[in-house]
Design a protein around this motif. Structure first.
Motif, short mmCIF file in Angstrom:
data_model
loop_
_atom_site.label_atom_id
_atom_site.label_comp_id
_atom_site.label_asym_id
_atom_site.label_seq_id
_atom_site.Cartn_x
_atom_site.Cartn_y
_atom_site.Cartn_z
N GLN A 1 -61.83 43.20 -20.62
CA GLN A 1 -61.02 44.27 -21.22
C GLN A 1 -61.00 45.50 -20.31
N LYS A 2 -59.82 46.00 -20.02
CA LYS A 2 -59.69 47.21 -19.21
C LYS A 2 -58.77 48.19 -19.93
N PRO A 3 -58.98 49.50 -19.77
CA PRO A 3 -58.22 50.47 -20.57
C PRO A 3 -56.74 50.58 -20.21
N GLY A 4 -56.36 50.24 -18.97
CA GLY A 4 -54.95 50.23 -18.57
C GLY A 4 -54.22 51.53 -18.88
N ARG A 5 -53.04 51.38 -19.48
CA ARG A 5 -52.13 52.50 -19.74
C ARG A 5 -52.80 53.62 -20.55
N GLU A 6 -53.51 53.22 -21.59
CA GLU A 6 -54.16 54.21 -22.46
C GLU A 6 -55.21 55.00 -21.68
N GLY A 7 -55.96 54.29 -20.85
CA GLY A 7 -56.99 54.95 -20.05
C GLY A 7 -56.39 55.91 -19.04
N LEU A 8 -55.28 55.50 -18.41
CA LEU A 8 -54.61 56.36 -17.43
C LEU A 8 -54.07 57.62 -18.11
N GLN A 9 -53.44 57.43 -19.26
CA GLN A 9 -52.88 58.55 -20.01
C GLN A 9 -53.99 59.57 -20.35
N GLN A 10 -55.11 59.08 -20.83
CA GLN A 10 -56.22 59.96 -21.21
C GLN A 10 -56.77 60.70 -19.99
N LEU A 11 -56.94 59.98 -18.89
CA LEU A 11 -57.47 60.59 -17.67
C LEU A 11 -56.56 61.70 -17.17
N LEU A 12 -55.25 61.42 -17.13
CA LEU A 12 -54.28 62.41 -16.64
C LEU A 12 -54.21 63.61 -17.58
N ASP A 13 -54.28 63.36 -18.88
CA ASP A 13 -54.29 64.46 -19.86
C ASP A 13 -55.51 65.35 -19.66
N SER A 14 -56.66 64.72 -19.41
CA SER A 14 -57.90 65.49 -19.23
C SER A 14 -57.84 66.36 -17.97
N ARG A 15 -57.00 65.94 -17.00
CA ARG A 15 -56.87 66.71 -15.76
C ARG A 15 -55.65 67.63 -15.79
N ASP A 16 -55.01 67.68 -16.96
CA ASP A 16 -53.85 68.55 -17.15
C ASP A 16 -52.70 68.24 -16.18
N VAL A 17 -52.53 66.95 -15.88
CA VAL A 17 -51.41 66.50 -15.03
C VAL A 17 -50.17 66.41 -15.90
N LYS A 18 -49.10 67.08 -15.47
CA LYS A 18 -47.86 67.09 -16.23
C LYS A 18 -47.06 65.82 -15.92
N ILE A 19 -47.25 64.80 -16.74
CA ILE A 19 -46.60 63.50 -16.49
C ILE A 19 -45.11 63.59 -16.81
N VAL A 20 -44.29 63.02 -15.93
CA VAL A 20 -42.85 62.90 -16.21
C VAL A 20 -42.56 61.44 -16.54
N PRO A 21 -42.31 61.12 -17.82
CA PRO A 21 -41.99 59.74 -18.19
C PRO A 21 -40.54 59.42 -17.81
N PHE A 22 -40.13 58.17 -18.02
CA PHE A 22 -38.76 57.79 -17.64
C PHE A 22 -37.73 58.57 -18.45
N SER A 23 -38.09 58.94 -19.69
CA SER A 23 -37.18 59.76 -20.51
C SER A 23 -36.98 61.14 -19.86
N GLY A 24 -38.02 61.63 -19.15
CA GLY A 24 -37.90 62.89 -18.41
C GLY A 24 -36.94 62.74 -17.24
N TRP A 25 -37.02 61.59 -16.55
CA TRP A 25 -36.06 61.32 -15.47
C TRP A 25 -34.64 61.24 -16.04
N ASP A 26 -34.47 60.67 -17.22
CA ASP A 26 -33.14 60.60 -17.85
C ASP A 26 -32.53 61.99 -18.01
N LYS A 27 -33.37 62.95 -18.37
CA LYS A 27 -32.88 64.33 -18.53
C LYS A 27 -32.45 64.92 -17.18
N ILE A 28 -33.25 64.64 -16.15
CA ILE A 28 -32.88 65.10 -14.79
C ILE A 28 -31.57 64.45 -14.37
N ASP A 29 -31.48 63.14 -14.59
CA ASP A 29 -30.30 62.36 -14.22
C ASP A 29 -29.04 62.92 -14.89
#
Length: 461
Positions: free
Chosen positions: A404-432
């Motif tokens: 068992q590995k944390p994958g997506r959930e683990g990455l999301q938590q790690l990036l949140d803890s480091r205050d990284v402003k993630i741009v999801p694909f829906s964010g790219w849609d807005k740019i597009d």
């Protein structure tokens, strides 16, 4: 998990999702925008090449796929952290640096890599402030004769009324509209038989409206070795034919005001020149004449200096001699070749010992795997090979898929803890959407947002 969202990355994601119905694929990219060189490398007047983004968008919208934009490998998350979170990590971050010429004067003002120039006119946020001076010289020299060199020459020489209908960055179009450049020299160490471009790209640059093309007919003479090279390559034969036709059909000199493209063969740069009073700006290039020598039965000919020199005046130099990948912490890297050592995409951790040790669960694809060669479609076959290696390793139990590995959930938590402003694909849609909307006001397919801050702001909104 994949790092890099260019063609190699998206083709890999597509193949993985298709081959493994249970697989979840997360794509991270340091930019807030996906598609890599399709967005920042393909020339603005090649819209047909960019159609592939429709296919990539369908991959990103797959419910088993997630896009994490604005996430840097190394600073936002380390390679070892990704390794701990995912069963498989595929590195596809391409080549974000350049080979150097390695001659005196390379740091003079007015000398750029072709990559920097391409990213500038394509609106890459890292290079929107490049601001090359196109006003104070009428001559540009491009070192190299491959497709990127031809792209750059075409952008410098093509009428801006035609470029204005493309997705070229606004700042670049404005600069080109006031450009004084009328002559472009494409310099190559070897001859027309060895020119590294494709016939399609060459045909395009030769077909620019009202362009004077200069090629010395003497340069077109062929040796026995040249004939042998041509017999083995249809692409080189076609390129040679086009150059020969251009040389014989040109007028003897340009008409007043006509833009000029000069193919300079059998020359290698030995020194960038500056005048004593111009404050560190390039004013020219010293070239050494070369001859071709066959490499001891290999069939390949190398350029050898003759000791004869000539100077070429110019105020702008663009180096198109190759891109280079950069290593990240914890990644085996061949600095000489500029690639990650691998066998069919499997990363090698030690190439000096027998048997070779493989990095479990770590793979490469694209330029990082094979070097900066090929076209967009080349990455499809490259991705197929890497995915086939992953599938074989899964089938043979090499990968610990049951763990068992944390994958997506683990990455999301790690990036949140480091205050990284993630741009999801829906964010790219807005740019597009915003870019297309701004483009429609100027009769363009899109007007690219070129500043980091604005890209992140639009993605959030």
């Amino acid at each position: 998990m994949k790092t890099g969202s260019g063609p190699a990355g998206f083709y890999t994601a597509e193949k993985m999702l298709k081959a493994h119905k249970e697989a979840e694929v997360d794509i991270i990219d340091r930019l807030p925008t996906p598609f890599g060189l399709v967005r920042s490398g393909v020339a603005p007047d090649h819209p047909e090449t960019k159609i592939v983004v429709n296919q990539f968008s369908r991959v990103a919208l797959n419910e088993r796929c997630s896009f994490f934009g604005n996430v840097s490998l190394g600073s936002s998350v380390s390679l070892s952290e990704l390794h701990d979170m995912y069963h498989v990590v595929v590195l596809a971050y391409g080549a974000e640096s350049d080979r150097v010429v390695g001659i005196p004067g390379e740091d003079l003002e007015g000398i750029y890599s072709a990559r920097e120039f391409v990213w500038w006119y394509n609106g890459h946020p890292d290079f929107s402030n490049l601001d090359p001076d196109l006003k104070n010289t009428d001559t540009a020299v491009i070192l190299g004769q491959g497709n990127v060199a031809l792209d750059v020459a075409r952008i410098l020489l093509r009428p801006t009324t035609e470029l204005a209908k493309t997705d070229i960055a606004y700042h670049a179009l404005a600069s080109l509209q006031t450009s004084s450049i009328r002559k472009v020299y494409l310099v190559g160490r070897r001859g027309p038989v060895q020119a590294a471009c494709t016939a399609k790209e060459l045909r395009e640059v030769l077909g620019i409206k009202d362009l004077y093309v200069h090629i010395l007919e003497d340069d077109l003479s062929k040796s026995t070795f040249d004939e042998e090279e041509l017999s083995k390559s249809r692409i080189h034969r076609r390129v040679y034919e086009l150059l020969s036709k251009a040389a014989t059909s040109q007028s003897s000199h340009p008409i007043s005001g006509q833009r000029e493209l000069h193919f300079v063969f059998f020359r290698r740069p030995v020194k960038f020149l500056q005048s004593d009073d111009n404050g560190g700006k390039v004013t020219g290039l010293r070239l050494e004449k070369t001859v071709l020598k066959e490499n001891g039965g290999s069939g390949r000919q190398s350029a050898v200096g003759t000791g004869q020199f000539e100077d070429l005046e110019c105020g702008l130099v663009l180096k198109s001699i190759g891109y280079k990948s950069v290593p990240v912490d914890g990644l085996p890297f061949d600095n000489h070749k500029g690639v990650v050592p691998n066998i069919r995409g499997r990363v090698l951790s030690n190439t000096s010992m027998e048997p070779v040790i493989l990095e479990n669960g770590l793979y490469v694809v694209g330029w990082l795997k094979r070097g900066p060669t090929g076209i967009v479609a080349t990455n499809l076959y490259c991705a197929e090979e890497t995915v086939a290696s992953i599938s074989e390793d899964l089938d043979q139990g090499v990968l610990t898929s049951t763990l068992q590995k944390p994958g997506r959930e683990g990455l999301q938590q790690l990036l949140d803890s480091r205050d990284v402003k993630i741009v999801p694909f829906s964010g790219w849609d807005k740019i597009d959407s915003k870019e297309k909307c701004m483009g429609s006001l100027r009769n363009k397919p899109r007007e690219k947002i070129v500043r980091w801050g604005e890209l992140l702001k639009v993605a959030e909104g």
